[in-house]
Each structure stands twice: as C-alpha cells, then as structure tokens.
Scaffold this motif. Structure first.
Motif, PDB file in Angstrom:
ATOM      1  N   UNK B 346       0.699  -1.203  -0.094  1.00  0.00           N
ATOM      2  CA  UNK B 346       0.017   0.040  -0.044  1.00  0.00           C
ATOM      3  C   UNK B 346       0.894   1.176  -0.006  1.00  0.00           C
ATOM      4  N   UNK B 347       1.819   1.308   0.916  1.00  0.00           N
ATOM      5  CA  UNK B 347       2.729   2.568   0.854  1.00  0.00           C
ATOM      6  C   UNK B 347       3.468   2.597  -0.332  1.00  0.00           C
ATOM      7  N   UNK B 348       4.176   1.682  -0.920  1.00  0.00           N
ATOM      8  CA  UNK B 348       4.924   1.682  -2.138  1.00  0.00           C
ATOM      9  C   UNK B 348       3.949   2.319  -3.201  1.00  0.00           C
ATOM     10  N   UNK B 349       2.737   1.907  -3.085  1.00  0.00           N
ATOM     11  CA  UNK B 349       1.898   2.218  -4.017  1.00  0.00           C
ATOM     12  C   UNK B 349       1.292   3.381  -3.883  1.00  0.00           C
ATOM     13  N   UNK B 350       1.905   4.566  -3.055  1.00  0.00           N
ATOM     14  CA  UNK B 350       1.415   5.659  -2.842  1.00  0.00           C
ATOM     15  C   UNK B 350       0.649   6.266  -2.064  1.00  0.00           C
ATOM     16  N   UNK B 351       0.291   5.046  -0.838  1.00  0.00           N
ATOM     17  CA  UNK B 351      -0.872   5.452   0.222  1.00  0.00           C
ATOM     18  C   UNK B 351       0.169   6.171   1.335  1.00  0.00           C
ATOM     19  N   UNK B 352      -0.349   7.289   1.679  1.00  0.00           N
ATOM     20  CA  UNK B 352       0.443   8.272   2.781  1.00  0.00           C
ATOM     21  C   UNK B 352       0.017   7.904   4.273  1.00  0.00           C
ATOM     22  N   UNK B 383      20.556 -15.323  -1.915  1.00  0.00           N
ATOM     23  CA  UNK B 383      20.347 -16.170  -0.588  1.00  0.00           C
ATOM     24  C   UNK B 383      19.124 -15.645   0.161  1.00  0.00           C
ATOM     25  N   UNK B 384      18.502 -16.711   0.759  1.00  0.00           N
ATOM     26  CA  UNK B 384      16.966 -16.406   1.419  1.00  0.00           C
ATOM     27  C   UNK B 384      17.111 -15.291   2.597  1.00  0.00           C
ATOM     28  N   UNK B 385      18.208 -15.320   3.499  1.00  0.00           N
ATOM     29  CA  UNK B 385      18.471 -14.297   4.388  1.00  0.00           C
ATOM     30  C   UNK B 385      18.531 -13.164   3.732  1.00  0.00           C
ATOM     31  N   UNK B 386      18.981 -12.719   2.558  1.00  0.00           N
ATOM     32  CA  UNK B 386      19.136 -11.386   1.893  1.00  0.00           C
ATOM     33  C   UNK B 386      17.971 -10.901   1.321  1.00  0.00           C
ATOM     34  N   UNK B 387      16.810 -11.613   1.078  1.00  0.00           N
ATOM     35  CA  UNK B 387      15.896 -11.239   0.232  1.00  0.00           C
ATOM     36  C   UNK B 387      14.899 -10.232   1.295  1.00  0.00           C
ATOM     37  N   UNK B 388      14.692 -10.377   2.358  1.00  0.00           N
ATOM     38  CA  UNK B 388      14.302  -9.472   3.184  1.00  0.00           C
ATOM     39  C   UNK B 388      14.956  -8.148   3.243  1.00  0.00           C
ATOM     40  N   UNK B 389      16.160  -8.361   3.077  1.00  0.00           N
ATOM     41  CA  UNK B 389      16.936  -7.115   3.370  1.00  0.00           C
ATOM     42  C   UNK B 389      16.646  -6.301   2.047  1.00  0.00           C
ATOM     43  N   UNK B 390      16.790  -6.745   0.937  1.00  0.00           N
ATOM     44  CA  UNK B 390      16.474  -6.240  -0.072  1.00  0.00           C
ATOM     45  C   UNK B 390      15.037  -5.505  -0.273  1.00  0.00           C
ATOM     46  N   UNK B 391      14.118  -6.140   0.210  1.00  0.00           N
ATOM     47  CA  UNK B 391      12.974  -5.614  -0.075  1.00  0.00           C
ATOM     48  C   UNK B 391      12.560  -4.340   1.102  1.00  0.00           C
ATOM     49  N   UNK B 392      13.330  -4.634   2.292  1.00  0.00           N
ATOM     50  CA  UNK B 392      13.295  -3.464   3.511  1.00  0.00           C
ATOM     51  C   UNK B 392      13.755  -2.242   2.770  1.00  0.00           C
ATOM     52  N   UNK B 393      14.974  -2.484   2.308  1.00  0.00           N
ATOM     53  CA  UNK B 393      15.788  -1.251   1.721  1.00  0.00           C
ATOM     54  C   UNK B 393      14.992  -0.374   0.630  1.00  0.00           C
ATOM     55  N   UNK B 394      14.226  -1.331  -0.419  1.00  0.00           N
ATOM     56  CA  UNK B 394      13.536  -0.879  -1.388  1.00  0.00           C
ATOM     57  C   UNK B 394      12.301   0.125  -0.700  1.00  0.00           C
ATOM     58  N   UNK B 395      11.516  -0.732   0.314  1.00  0.00           N
ATOM     59  CA  UNK B 395      10.643   0.226   0.946  1.00  0.00           C
ATOM     60  C   UNK B 395      11.032   1.510   1.406  1.00  0.00           C
ATOM     61  N   UNK B 396      12.112   1.639   2.152  1.00  0.00           N
ATOM     62  CA  UNK B 396      12.576   2.939   2.600  1.00  0.00           C
ATOM     63  C   UNK B 396      12.935   3.901   1.484  1.00  0.00           C
ATOM     64  N   UNK B 397      13.501   3.310   0.677  1.00  0.00           N
ATOM     65  CA  UNK B 397      13.768   4.394  -0.799  1.00  0.00           C
ATOM     66  C   UNK B 397      12.555   4.837  -1.471  1.00  0.00           C
ATOM     67  N   UNK B 398      11.598   3.672  -1.511  1.00  0.00           N
ATOM     68  CA  UNK B 398      10.640   4.136  -2.373  1.00  0.00           C
ATOM     69  C   UNK B 398       9.807   5.327  -1.649  1.00  0.00           C
ATOM     70  N   UNK B 399       9.621   5.314  -0.285  1.00  0.00           N
ATOM     71  CA  UNK B 399       8.840   6.321   0.356  1.00  0.00           C
ATOM     72  C   UNK B 399       9.600   7.621   0.315  1.00  0.00           C
ATOM     73  N   UNK B 400      10.985   7.476   0.503  1.00  0.00           N
ATOM     74  CA  UNK B 400      11.863   8.489   0.555  1.00  0.00           C
ATOM     75  C   UNK B 400      11.825   9.353  -1.045  1.00  0.00           C
ATOM     76  N   UNK B 401      11.773   8.593  -1.855  1.00  0.00           N
ATOM     77  CA  UNK B 401      11.520   9.304  -3.371  1.00  0.00           C
ATOM     78  C   UNK B 401      10.290  10.132  -3.384  1.00  0.00           C
ATOM     79  N   UNK B 402       9.188   9.259  -2.812  1.00  0.00           N
ATOM     80  CA  UNK B 402       7.867   9.783  -2.889  1.00  0.00           C
ATOM     81  C   UNK B 402       7.738  11.018  -2.141  1.00  0.00           C
ATOM     82  N   UNK B 403       8.429  11.032  -0.856  1.00  0.00           N
ATOM     83  CA  UNK B 403       8.529  12.372   0.052  1.00  0.00           C
ATOM     84  C   UNK B 403       8.933  13.440  -0.686  1.00  0.00           C
ATOM     85  N   UNK B 404      10.176  13.232  -1.569  1.00  0.00           N
ATOM     86  CA  UNK B 404      11.079  14.149  -2.477  1.00  0.00           C
ATOM     87  C   UNK B 404       9.963  14.587  -3.572  1.00  0.00           C
ATOM     88  N   UNK B 405       9.414  13.978  -4.023  1.00  0.00           N
ATOM     89  CA  UNK B 405       8.550  14.223  -5.238  1.00  0.00           C
ATOM     90  C   UNK B 405       7.408  14.990  -4.703  1.00  0.00           C
TER      91      UNK B 405
END
Lengths: 259, 410
Positions: B346-352, B383-405
């Motif tokens: 929801x948040x990556x999809x632009x829900x504030x 590697x399985x342990x790294x997958x949530x790491x990537x998703x977590x980072x993407x989430x943070x960056x996506x919301x940051x980009x949206x804030x900047x925009x």
C-alpha cells in the motif's frame, strides 16, 4: 426590532469541561437581517458558545429557541436541518478533497442508483462559486492547492448553497488579505439584506464593529453585556473586552490605561 | 497547466509535461508503472530472459493476488489514518477455520461443503474486523495497539484450534480458488473477460464525455482520450495473451487467467468503485483529510471506522481462502508476516501514512512491484536471508523518493 420574536435565542447557556466553566450562564439573541458581533479575548468562551449552537457541543444547562420554539440540537446534522450553517475559523475543509466534495460533505447528492452524483455536485459548485468568486477555476483540485481566499470562498459557498437562515462566522477574515476582507464585508451586507441572521465571532474589535448592529462581549466564560453599535464607541467596547465592565461602569482612568 | 484541459480540442502538446497534464493521469501512478517496467526489464536481463516468460508472469500474477487483495483494503485503513497489523494472523486464523470445517466438521465430498466453509470464513473475517473496529472507534484504543493485539490473538487461535496440527486436504472445488492445476478459466473465458473490460472502457469513456459535454464541463482533448483508450486496450489484450500463452503441464491447452487473479480483478474493480462513487468511500477520504471537518459535516466517523475494519477483515478472509486453497492445507503459520507485505504494498503504491491519500490501482501496482522483486530474487538465486534485506531497503527508498517528489510538487 426588539419587540419581535428573535430568530435565535440562546438562554442561560452553561457548559463545563472537567470542572472549568467555559460558558457560564450566557444569554444572546439574534434577529432576522441582523448582524451580532460576539467579542472577547481568546479563551473567553465565544467559540464554545457558538459550537453549542452549531451542534458540535451540547450545553449542560440552558435552552436554545429558534423563532421562539425550543429546539434540541444534538449534532451538526440537527443544526443544519434548522438552517444553521457555520463557517469555522479553521474552515473545516478536508484538504485532500476537491471543492464540490467539500461543499457537499455529509450532504452528498446521489443518483437514482445510489452512487455519488458528481456531475450535479460539480454543477452546483460552479454555480455558487461563480457568484462568490468568478475567477475560481480549480473546481476539480484538492482544496489544499487553493489560496487562503479561495479556501474561504469554498467554506462560505458551503453555507450559502444550503440556504442558511442563521449564519455563524468564526473569525471570518483572520486569514484574508485586505481585498478579500472587503469582499467578505460586502457579502455580509448582502446576506443581511436577504434577512439572514449572522453571528460574527472575533477577538479583534476592528474586524466586526462596523459590520455589526449589536455586539455581545464575553470574558472568562461570562457575558459582560450587549450594546447597539450605534450607541457606543469603539473605545467603550474595547473597555468591555479588556476590563469586563459595561460602558457606564468604566472610569476615565481605566480607559486611559488601556492605551 | 490546465489550458489544454480547459479548451476542448486544444492544440497538440509541446512537451512531456503538457502531455501528462492533458491526459489527466495521476503522475504518481505513472511513475510507479515506469518503475515496474524498469524492474521487469532489469530482472529479465539479469535472469537471462527467464523473468519475462509467460510461465513466470503467470506465476507472478497468482503470487500477487493474496497480497494485492488485502492491500486494497489496507489503502482505506491507512487513508483513514489507521493501520491494521493483524491481517496476516487474521488470514491464518480464518484459513484454519475454513480448513477445519471442510476436513473435520462438514461431510466430505458434497457439492456444498466448500461453499459453506467459505461463507463461514468470510463471515468470521467480517466479525473479527467489526471487533477490532469497535475497539478503535468506540473505545478509542489506537488501531496500532488493537491490531497488534489482534496479530497475537488470531495467530494464537489459529494454533489453538487444532493444537498445531496441519489440516489437509481441501475440498477439490475449494482448491480451484488457489489457482492450482485446474484453477484457471481457460483461453475462451479469458478472452471473454478481456472483451468485457474493453467494452467497459469504451462505454465509460463515451458516457463520461457525453455527460461532461452536456453540462459544458471541460473535457480531455480527443487525441488524449484516444491515446488513453488505446493504451488501456493494449494492456488488457497483452494481459490475456500472456495468461493464454502458459500451457498446462505437458499439453498445448492454455491456462488462461487463474481464478485467484480473477478474484483480485473483481476486488480491485469493486474497491475502486467503492472509493470513487459511494458515500462510504468519500467519507473515508474525508476522515483521513480532516477528521474534525468530517465530524462537523455530520459524518458518523465511528460507524465508518468500524465499516473500514469490517471490510479489511472480509478481504483478509478472501485472501485466507486463496492461500489455504493454494497450500491445500490449513497451517497455523499461514500468512505469518504477511501484514508487513500488505502495508508495504500500500505504501509503495503511494498511500500516505499521514492519511487522506491513496489509490486502489497504486496499491495493486505496489503489490506487483514487491512480488516482482521477490520472484526475481528467487530466480537470481539470491540467498534467502538477503531477500527481506533487499525488500526492506526498497521500501525505505520508495517512500523517500515519494516524499521528495511530493515536496517538489508544491
């Protein structure tokens, strides 16, 4: 005019929050086509008193009469059903919604299929905004993208569209520039002619003195008194606001000290 | 900016900015779609052409449905300035109820077993939603706390029902909802669905234009209308083509649209309509924009709040049915941590998170982006342990980009 039945009579109204009497035994009246200024410092109880009339709060004691008939106002919906419209100081707009959405908030027009009739609401909004603010174009934009004056127009349009008989304006010009303030003053005169009764609430005497027929002054939740503006000077009303005394009781020394 | 919109049939646009303005498309949605394309193409290159195959896209669509369905409800919850942390547990608990009903309580092998258990699950979802909504609305406990409690309560109950036993197998008809072996509607019906959507798009465009012209409201320029229609029809046709290009194992019979994806599509249409053309939807957004104004407007904020949670519970129950059908078993761990994927979608999809802003289409795109990354990482053997790491980072960056925009737009 005083002989006729008042449009609104708030009689002996009291309300308390956690032991503090925000409004204490206040009586005010309003006649058709009359403008009554409700004055007092911030925290004097003006806004609280008026929120009782608009249905946001319920008084602990006292009664409200509309055209001489006692009424029971338990919610904003009840107040609106009685023709009482309020323009709040905060404007009470949902910033993320467009002008028609705000104008009809809680009173949406529906199609026969039970869905929102956005066309009808947009048309009505274009109509009423056309009268108030002919330059208004941003009909379909969220109101957060509008200027202070435009937002004010939307809030006023909301009150006008529903044919208010009693209009409450809380600090109507606080957020406006000189040009827009003048427009609001013109509007008030026009509405007065149409027989609408208006309560103007302000902490600034100069905003309302010239527009009002009478002023009621509150201090610390109590009514200091009510005067015709034709019979008192601005200084005397200022004395009521600051000293909490009627014009006859104010001494020259006290008035001198205010300045 | 609005000149092209104000004058029907205005001149052709000069730059990209004019183009987007004339099209009246949500730029945020457009950016998300662009991000999705970049991710897809990138993953396709990295995986050596495996990502953008019919088989992978078909699987991706099935995997997106569970999170996507719940994300549409989460949009309303977050728009109204609340949160629901319980949806993963709720899904697990309701899934377990449906599994136990089918396997241990109702007679096995009747034509109605699946229907009764499904209905019971959906009703349970609504009741749980009402319970949580009541605490939020009428007892003023913050939704974060109520649903954090719900997260623990319903996970515990899912375990307790069978004392931790796994319940299987599901009713064969019920299993279809999971999109398994027979859980697709085939080529013909997929084209029927596609045709219905194309007809609806045409009808809606013409009707809207007629109405707006009748009242002399500004309309989009004709070329813009045509462009949007062409793109929409192109997307619908490609979707059906892809779904029909994946065959049943060892045959030449096209799978077509999987049933869970069909459910997602129905939910998405219904939820979009709910947000755009009903009083309820309008009130949810008004409450999120300014709760005080909503109250002063005479809206029954508490009742609407309860309804939002009931709806969320209902959608979580649908997802619970799909997930249980897909796994072909009721497990007490089904849906663990899924609430986080749903909120992230929801948040990556632009829900504030501040409330008042969000779209259904955005949430589904968000779910698709998340699922694409997840699926891509599996294909890439990360590697399985790294997958949530990537998703977590993407989430943070996506919301940051949206804030900047958002800041830049002002």
């Amino acid at each position: 005019m005083t002989g006729s039945v008042p449009l609104v009579e708030m009689r002996d109204i009291s309300i308390q929050f956690g032991g503090i009497k925000a409004v204490d035994g206040v009586t005010v009246t309003l006649h058709p086509g009359e403008v009554v200024g409700l004055l007092g410092h911030n925290g004097a109880g003006k806004s609280t008193l008026i929120k009782i009339l608009s249905g946001a709060y319920q008084a602990n004691t006292g009664s409200i009469l509309i055209n001489g008939q006692p009424v029971d106002i338990r919610s904003p919906r009840d107040a609106k059903a009685l023709g009482i419209e309020t323009i709040y100081q905060t404007l009470a707009l949902a910033d993320n919604i467009d002008a028609p959405g705000n104008l009809f908030l809680g009173r949406e027009l529906m199609t026969p299929w039970g869905t929102l009739d956005d066309d009808a609401m947009e048309r009505a909004t274009r109509d009423v905004m056309g009268r108030l603010n002919p330059n208004f174009r941003k009909i379909k934009e969220p109101v957060k993208n509008l200027s202070g004056g435009q937002r004010q127009s939307v809030a006023i349009a909301r009150a006008l569209h529903f044919n208010a008989k009693i209009l409450i304006m809380d600090e109507p010009t606080a957020a406006l520039g000189p040009q827009e303030t003048k427009q609001v003053a013109e509007l008030i005169k026009q509405l007065k002619k149409e027989g609408i009764g208006i309560f103007l609430i302000s902490h600034d005497l100069h905003d309302v003195f010239d527009l009002s027929d009478r002023v009621s002054v509150m201090k610390n939740g109590k009514l200091v008194g009510t005067c015709r503006t034709s019979e008192v000077t601005k200084d005397e009303v200022l004395g009521m606001i600051i000293l909490g005394k009627l014009p006859g009781q104010q001494t020259a020394a006290e008035l001198e000290e205010m300045h | 900016m609005t000149t092209a919109v104000e004058n029907p049939g205005a001149t052709r646009p000069r730059g990209a900015r004019d183009l987007i303005a004339a099209l009246e498309i949500d730029t945020r949605l457009l950016a998300m779609a662009a991000a999705l394309v970049v991710i897809w193409v990138g993953l396709d290159i990295l995986t050596g052409g495996i990502f953008l195959t019919a088989r992978n896209l078909w699987n991706l669509s099935v995997q997106t449905s569970v999170v996507g369905i719940m994300a549409t409800g989460m949009v309303l919850v977050i728009v109204a300035r609340h949160i629901d942390l319980s949806v993963g547990s709720l899904l697990g608990f309701v899934g377990m109820i449906m599994a136990v009903l089918q396997v241990e309580i109702l007679p096995i092998g009747t034509s109605w077993t699946w229907l009764v258990s499904l209905a019971a699950g959906l009703i349970a979802g609504c009741l749980i939603g009402a319970f949580q909504g009541w605490w939020v609305a009428y007892r003023a406990v913050p939704a974060f706390i109520v649903t954090l409690g719900g997260l623990l309560i319903f996970r515990g109950l899912a375990w307790w029902i069978t004392q931790g036993r796994t319940v299987a197998p599901m009713d064969p008809t019920f299993q279809l909802m999971g999109g398994g072996l027979d859980g697709s509607i085939g080529a013909f019906w997929s084209w029927v669905v596609g045709a219905v959507f194309i007809a609806a798009a045409l009808f809606k465009t013409v009707r809207t234009r007629q109405r707006r012209n009748r009242f002399n409201f500004p309309v989009r320029p004709l070329w813009a209308e045509a462009l949007i229609l062409a793109v929409s029809i192109g997307l619908i046709v490609s979707f059906v083509l892809v779904m029909n290009s994946y065959y049943r194992p060892r045959t030449q019979i096209p799978q077509g649209i999987p049933i869970p994806v069909l459910i997602l599509i129905v939910v998405a249409v219904a939820m979009s309509a709910l947000t755009k053309v009903t009083k309820f939807g309008r009130y949810v957004f008004a409450i999120g924009g300014n709760p005080e104004a909503a109250e002063l407007g005479g809206i029954n904020v508490r009742k609407v709040t309860v309804m939002i949670f009931v709806l969320m519970g209902f959608l979580a129950a649908i997802s619970g049915a799909i997930q249980t059908a897909r796994l072909n078993a009721g497990l007490n761990s089904t849906g663990s941590l899924l609430e986080l994927s749903v909120i992230a979608a929801a948040v990556i999809g632009g829900t504030s998170l501040a409330g008042g802003v969000g779209t259904i289409a955005g949430a589904i795109l968000g779910a698709l982006i998340m699922q694409s990354l997840q699926s891509g990482m599996i294909l890439l053997d990360i590697a399985t342990p790294m997958q949530p790491v990537v998703i977590g980072l993407v989430l943070i960056v996506a919301v940051w980009l949206d804030t900047v925009y958002q800041k830049r737009r002002r």
